[in-house]
Write an enzyme that holds these catalytic residues in place. Structure first.
Site, PDB file in Angstrom:
ATOM      1  N   THR A 110      -4.427   6.042   1.735  1.00 15.97           N
ATOM      2  CA  THR A 110      -4.793   7.393   2.175  1.00 15.97           C
ATOM      3  C   THR A 110      -5.561   8.121   1.080  1.00 15.97           C
ATOM      4  O   THR A 110      -5.347   9.314   0.833  1.00 15.97           O
ATOM      5  CB  THR A 110      -3.555   8.203   2.646  1.00 15.97           C
ATOM      6  OG1 THR A 110      -2.664   7.365   3.372  1.00 15.97           O
ATOM      7  CG2 THR A 110      -3.987   9.336   3.574  1.00 15.97           C
ATOM      8  N   GLU A 159       0.867  -1.181   0.000  1.00 13.72           N
ATOM      9  CA  GLU A 159       0.000   0.000   0.000  1.00 13.72           C
ATOM     10  C   GLU A 159       0.900   1.226   0.000  1.00 13.72           C
ATOM     11  O   GLU A 159       1.691   1.428   0.925  1.00 13.72           O
ATOM     12  CB  GLU A 159      -0.909   0.012   1.231  1.00 13.72           C
ATOM     13  CG  GLU A 159      -1.776   1.269   1.321  1.00 13.72           C
ATOM     14  CD  GLU A 159      -2.594   1.354   2.596  1.00 13.72           C
ATOM     15  OE1 GLU A 159      -2.909   2.482   3.025  1.00 13.72           O
ATOM     16  OE2 GLU A 159      -2.917   0.289   3.173  1.00 13.72           O
ATOM     17  N   LYS A 162     -11.011  -2.066   5.491  1.00 11.41           N
ATOM     18  CA  LYS A 162      -9.826  -1.862   6.314  1.00 11.41           C
ATOM     19  C   LYS A 162     -10.264  -1.446   7.711  1.00 11.41           C
ATOM     20  O   LYS A 162     -11.072  -0.522   7.854  1.00 11.41           O
ATOM     21  CB  LYS A 162      -8.961  -0.767   5.688  1.00 11.41           C
ATOM     22  CG  LYS A 162      -7.749  -0.342   6.506  1.00 11.41           C
ATOM     23  CD  LYS A 162      -6.949   0.700   5.727  1.00 11.41           C
ATOM     24  CE  LYS A 162      -5.723   1.164   6.479  1.00 11.41           C
ATOM     25  NZ  LYS A 162      -4.869   2.057   5.655  1.00 11.41           N
ATOM     26  N   ARG A 203       0.590  10.466   0.800  1.00 12.91           N
ATOM     27  CA  ARG A 203       0.875  11.455   1.847  1.00 12.91           C
ATOM     28  C   ARG A 203       2.012  12.395   1.492  1.00 12.91           C
ATOM     29  O   ARG A 203       2.291  13.318   2.249  1.00 12.91           O
ATOM     30  CB  ARG A 203       1.201  10.747   3.171  1.00 12.91           C
ATOM     31  CG  ARG A 203       0.079   9.875   3.699  1.00 12.91           C
ATOM     32  CD  ARG A 203       0.497   9.179   4.979  1.00 12.91           C
ATOM     33  NE  ARG A 203      -0.484   8.180   5.385  1.00 12.91           N
ATOM     34  CZ  ARG A 203      -0.326   7.344   6.404  1.00 12.91           C
ATOM     35  NH1 ARG A 203       0.784   7.401   7.128  1.00 12.91           N
ATOM     36  NH2 ARG A 203      -1.254   6.460   6.695  1.00 12.91           N
TER      37      ARG A 203
END
Length: 220
Positions: free
Chosen positions: A75, A47, A135, A51
């Site tokens: 994210t 993943e 998740k 960011r």
């Protein structure tokens, strides 16, 4: 392609991964080195969080240079992130949480998605919209193993990828839970190793993680 089909694909890719390293990159070159070390250790999915300014360029570069690795854009916070991640070549999308507007956008996405949640109410809402692979984040902060066991009874159709606070020491226990498809973690890629360029440590940690998956599934 229907959401049901895409959720089946999400379930399969998470199950195949077993452990999903969560990485945040400062540059494309760093991303290549991290991904290469993870692959050398036997982990074939990751993943990549959105960011940093380098994230999308790194995602595109990795899909070109290391097509064998499965990459989830993490994210993901809004429709712009969804579009940018798909354009960069993401294999799937991961969110830390899923407000209603984001859930609706994810339901329209043409690739598998793993929406994030932290409470039974959030997961019930996601299940009602057709998402069954989610998740659990931040996993340890919201109860960890106790939360997973608590969710398993009333939400039997929910399959999870707990992420947040999981370590090499407890990874196997998380993977042993019947409602867990995969776990996410960053213990394989600590910032000090990356800063020092200690790629051999990343590789060796990835190899131990791959062994944890094999042991948990009786294939080791």
């Amino acid at each position: 392609m229907t959401l049901e089909v895409l959720q089946s694909r999400a379930e399969q890719l998470l199950r195949d991964a077993g452990i999903l390293p969560v990485i945040t990159v400062d540059s494309v070159d760093q991303g290549r080195r991290i991904a290469g070390a993870l692959l050398d250790g036997g982990l074939t999915a990751l993943e990549l969080t959105l960011r940093t300014p380098a994230a999308l360029d790194t995602l595109a570069a990795l899909k070109k240079d290391l097509p064998e690795i499965v990459i989830g854009a993490g994210t993901v916070l809004d429709e712009t992130h969804i579009r940018q991640s798909i354009d960069a070549g993401a294999d799937f999308l991961v969110t830390p949480g899923t407000p209603p507007a984001l859930a609706q956008a994810l339901a329209r996405a043409p690739i598998p998605v793993v929406p994030g949640g932290a409470t039974p109410t959030e997961f019930m809402a996601l299940l009602a919209q057709g998402f069954r692979c989610c998740k659990l984040f931040p996993a340890s902060a919201v109860g960890g193993l106790s939360m997973l066991k608590g969710l398993a009874g009333p939400l039997g159709g929910l399959k999870l990828c707990p992420t947040g606070g999981i370590t090499e020491a407890n990874a196997g226990e998380f993977l042993a839970q019947p409602n867990v498809l995969c776990i996410g973690g960053s213990w394989m890629v600590p910032k000090d190793w990356l800063a020092a360029g200690e790629w051999d440590k990343v590789r060796d940690s990835a190899a131990r993680a791959a062994a944890i998956v094999a042991d948990a599934r009786g294939t080791g």
